[in-house]
Design a protein around this motif. Structure first.
Motif, PDB file in Angstrom:
ATOM      1  N   UNK A 161      62.393  15.888  35.943  1.00  0.00           N
ATOM      2  CA  UNK A 161      62.864  17.064  36.844  1.00  0.00           C
ATOM      3  C   UNK A 161      63.447  18.023  36.268  1.00  0.00           C
ATOM      4  N   UNK A 162      63.126  19.277  36.865  1.00  0.00           N
ATOM      5  CA  UNK A 162      63.731  20.486  36.522  1.00  0.00           C
ATOM      6  C   UNK A 162      64.620  21.156  37.431  1.00  0.00           C
ATOM      7  N   UNK A 163      65.840  21.462  37.168  1.00  0.00           N
ATOM      8  CA  UNK A 163      66.883  21.719  37.845  1.00  0.00           C
ATOM      9  C   UNK A 163      66.729  23.077  38.531  1.00  0.00           C
TER      10      UNK A 163
ATOM     11  N   UNK B 255      68.459  23.215  41.521  1.00  0.00           N
ATOM     12  CA  UNK B 255      69.422  22.834  42.585  1.00  0.00           C
ATOM     13  C   UNK B 255      70.786  23.400  42.278  1.00  0.00           C
ATOM     14  N   UNK B 256      72.100  22.745  42.673  1.00  0.00           N
ATOM     15  CA  UNK B 256      73.248  23.002  42.373  1.00  0.00           C
ATOM     16  C   UNK B 256      73.875  21.974  41.515  1.00  0.00           C
ATOM     17  N   UNK B 257      74.252  20.798  41.826  1.00  0.00           N
ATOM     18  CA  UNK B 257      74.827  19.710  41.096  1.00  0.00           C
ATOM     19  C   UNK B 257      73.628  18.910  40.269  1.00  0.00           C
ATOM     20  N   UNK B 258      72.842  18.313  40.881  1.00  0.00           N
ATOM     21  CA  UNK B 258      71.578  17.705  40.219  1.00  0.00           C
ATOM     22  C   UNK B 258      71.985  16.321  39.283  1.00  0.00           C
ATOM     23  N   UNK B 259      72.128  15.292  40.107  1.00  0.00           N
ATOM     24  CA  UNK B 259      72.315  13.982  39.140  1.00  0.00           C
ATOM     25  C   UNK B 259      70.940  13.339  38.650  1.00  0.00           C
ATOM     26  N   UNK B 260      69.856  13.625  39.395  1.00  0.00           N
ATOM     27  CA  UNK B 260      68.619  12.982  38.944  1.00  0.00           C
ATOM     28  C   UNK B 260      67.960  13.912  37.907  1.00  0.00           C
ATOM     29  N   UNK B 261      67.922  15.138  38.225  1.00  0.00           N
ATOM     30  CA  UNK B 261      67.065  16.114  37.341  1.00  0.00           C
ATOM     31  C   UNK B 261      67.791  16.242  36.048  1.00  0.00           C
ATOM     32  N   UNK B 262      66.967  16.434  35.025  1.00  0.00           N
ATOM     33  CA  UNK B 262      67.998  16.623  33.576  1.00  0.00           C
ATOM     34  C   UNK B 262      67.870  18.012  32.922  1.00  0.00           C
ATOM     35  N   UNK B 263      66.676  18.745  33.099  1.00  0.00           N
ATOM     36  CA  UNK B 263      66.538  19.920  32.507  1.00  0.00           C
ATOM     37  C   UNK B 263      66.627  21.201  33.110  1.00  0.00           C
ATOM     38  N   UNK B 264      66.877  22.304  32.462  1.00  0.00           N
ATOM     39  CA  UNK B 264      66.815  23.599  32.937  1.00  0.00           C
ATOM     40  C   UNK B 264      65.624  24.217  33.096  1.00  0.00           C
ATOM     41  N   UNK B 265      65.187  25.067  33.957  1.00  0.00           N
ATOM     42  CA  UNK B 265      63.681  25.774  33.849  1.00  0.00           C
ATOM     43  C   UNK B 265      63.600  26.122  32.249  1.00  0.00           C
ATOM     44  N   UNK B 266      64.700  26.965  31.659  1.00  0.00           N
ATOM     45  CA  UNK B 266      64.486  27.508  30.345  1.00  0.00           C
ATOM     46  C   UNK B 266      64.033  26.276  29.126  1.00  0.00           C
ATOM     47  N   UNK B 267      64.268  25.121  29.758  1.00  0.00           N
ATOM     48  CA  UNK B 267      64.108  23.800  28.672  1.00  0.00           C
ATOM     49  C   UNK B 267      62.749  23.413  28.975  1.00  0.00           C
ATOM     50  N   UNK B 268      62.017  23.860  29.986  1.00  0.00           N
ATOM     51  CA  UNK B 268      60.842  23.230  30.556  1.00  0.00           C
ATOM     52  C   UNK B 268      59.606  23.051  29.172  1.00  0.00           C
ATOM     53  N   UNK B 269      59.403  24.081  28.770  1.00  0.00           N
ATOM     54  CA  UNK B 269      58.276  24.275  27.488  1.00  0.00           C
ATOM     55  C   UNK B 269      58.504  23.167  26.423  1.00  0.00           C
ATOM     56  N   UNK B 270      59.719  23.184  25.934  1.00  0.00           N
ATOM     57  CA  UNK B 270      59.962  21.891  24.950  1.00  0.00           C
ATOM     58  C   UNK B 270      59.858  20.675  25.603  1.00  0.00           C
ATOM     59  N   UNK B 271      60.278  20.306  26.944  1.00  0.00           N
ATOM     60  CA  UNK B 271      60.387  19.290  27.569  1.00  0.00           C
ATOM     61  C   UNK B 271      58.793  18.868  27.679  1.00  0.00           C
ATOM     62  N   UNK B 272      57.922  19.708  28.060  1.00  0.00           N
ATOM     63  CA  UNK B 272      56.662  19.421  28.253  1.00  0.00           C
ATOM     64  C   UNK B 272      56.048  18.995  26.864  1.00  0.00           C
ATOM     65  N   UNK B 273      56.240  19.450  25.790  1.00  0.00           N
ATOM     66  CA  UNK B 273      55.730  18.955  24.544  1.00  0.00           C
ATOM     67  C   UNK B 273      56.138  17.609  24.361  1.00  0.00           C
ATOM     68  N   UNK B 274      57.410  17.158  24.452  1.00  0.00           N
ATOM     69  CA  UNK B 274      57.840  15.842  24.343  1.00  0.00           C
ATOM     70  C   UNK B 274      57.309  14.965  25.175  1.00  0.00           C
ATOM     71  N   UNK B 275      56.868  15.431  26.313  1.00  0.00           N
ATOM     72  CA  UNK B 275      56.294  14.270  27.422  1.00  0.00           C
ATOM     73  C   UNK B 275      54.800  13.990  26.903  1.00  0.00           C
ATOM     74  N   UNK B 276      54.241  15.220  26.416  1.00  0.00           N
ATOM     75  CA  UNK B 276      52.818  14.885  26.081  1.00  0.00           C
ATOM     76  C   UNK B 276      52.617  14.126  24.728  1.00  0.00           C
ATOM     77  N   UNK B 277      53.794  14.117  24.088  1.00  0.00           N
ATOM     78  CA  UNK B 277      53.935  13.353  22.864  1.00  0.00           C
ATOM     79  C   UNK B 277      54.469  12.045  23.063  1.00  0.00           C
ATOM     80  N   UNK B 278      54.785  11.779  23.960  1.00  0.00           N
ATOM     81  CA  UNK B 278      55.432  10.293  24.422  1.00  0.00           C
ATOM     82  C   UNK B 278      56.929  10.168  23.882  1.00  0.00           C
ATOM     83  N   UNK B 279      57.453  11.492  23.566  1.00  0.00           N
ATOM     84  CA  UNK B 279      58.782  11.343  22.917  1.00  0.00           C
ATOM     85  C   UNK B 279      59.982  11.368  24.090  1.00  0.00           C
TER      86      UNK B 279
END
Length: 324
Positions: free
Chosen positions: A91-93, A95-119
């Motif tokens: 989940x990329x936030x 919205x406003x509060x966001x209990x399910x979503x974890x990352x901000x748009x600025x963090x997406x690139x790094x999150x995708x690398x970790x997703x791809x690596x299974x990290x």
């Protein structure tokens, strides 16, 4: 860590939020890693030409992971799409509060690398499986039995495993998963439940007679709601979306289905701490912009610079800079 390689990623987007920057990050990442990006027809206009458009059925059957661009509502829709074949959902936030979503748009690139690596870790979530006659649907937050007309009350009997448990006469009745316990259930005075708990909360709103407190039931129990003869059929709302009226002749059955979704967690401890802070902020008698006004001028200036550097929205709200 996933059991298989991620080669096809589904994209789910909020219908109105400006998510194109995140889509560009996704397209760039996919090109570097040989990953196929797909979206449903309903999201085609939001994601643009760089993402292949497929049918809803092909989307649900073929993706190895899903990236949700929006708030918790968009995330809930993504979870429902994958309910019959759970895959990791990031989940990329937007919205406003966001209990399910974890990352901000600025963090997406790094999150995708970790997703791809299974990290990453997978946080399992339950859903409520509903059946009314030959119709069926699932909810990851809650099912609300509410008046079909303004001011109408709800009158229903509650049965647990076929045994009469009690009745409700109230403004609305909420069947909440642990995920949804911080939403309408929380606003109505219901309990906050850990996502790890396999229970279903039944919470009345403004009870006038009958059961007046929340009831928490284990996943093995089958909950049945039966409309009272002669009363107006209430409307069922699933994760905030109108579904169908509850007719007295067609009782509603609800069961909790554990492990119905896989939510990606990159930093579970940090996310849990943020969620606790966000939950406490909801109880404060101030709007977000009023809270910001209480901060010293130099702190507000620092936050403004931080928002600009991290490309966060300029408007005040319960976003990362206020809780990091």
């Amino acid at each position: 860590m996933p059991d298989s390689e991620i080669t096809r990623v589904g994209v789910v987007a909020h219908p109105r939020k400006p998510v194109r920057d995140s889509v560009e990050v996704l397209v760039s990442h996919a090109a570097r890693h040989g990953v196929e990006l797909v979206a449903r027809e309903t999201d085609a206009a939001q994601v643009g030409a760089g993402v292949a458009v497929v049918s809803d059925a092909a989307f649900a059957a073929g993706v190895d992971a899903i990236v949700s661009l929006g708030g918790d509502g968009t995330m809930l829709g993504a979870l429902r799409l994958a309910v019959d074949r759970p895959v990791p959902v990031l989940g990329v936030n937007y919205g406003n509060v966001g209990f399910l979503v974890e990352i901000t748009p600025a963090e997406l690139a790094g999150a995708l690398d970790r997703l791809q690596a299974g990290d990453f870790e997978v946080e399992p979530h339950s859903c409520v499986a509903l059946a009314a006659g030959d119709a069926a649907v699932v909810a990851f937050n809650d099912v609300v039995v509410g008046g079909a007309e303004p001011g109408a009350t709800v009158e229903v009997d509650l049965l647990v495993d076929g045994t009469q448990f009690g009745y409700y006469r109230c403004d609305a009745l909420i069947l909440s998963t642990p995920t949804g316990s911080t939403a309408y259930n929380y606003a109505a005075g219901g309990p906050v439940i850990s996502p790890a708990a396999e229970v279903l909360a039944v919470t009345p709103v403004a009870s006038m007679s009958g059961v007046s407190r929340s009831i928490v039931l284990p996943a093995r129990d089958v909950v049945t709601l039966r409309g009272v003869a002669g009363s107006a059929p209430p409307m069922l709302r699933v994760d905030g979306n109108a579904w169908r009226p509850l007719e007295p002749a067609t009782p509603l059955t609800a069961t909790l289905r554990p492990d119905a979704a896989q939510v990606v967690r990159l930093d579970p401890g940090r996310h849990a701490q943020r969620s606790r802070v966000k939950l406490s902020l909801l109880d404060l008698p101030l709007r977000p912009e009023q809270m910001a006004e209480l901060l010293p001028a130099e702190v507000r200036e620092d936050l403004a610079r931080l928002r600009k550097r991290r490309q966060l929205p300029a408007e005040p709200g319960f976003r990362d800079p206020l809780i990091d």
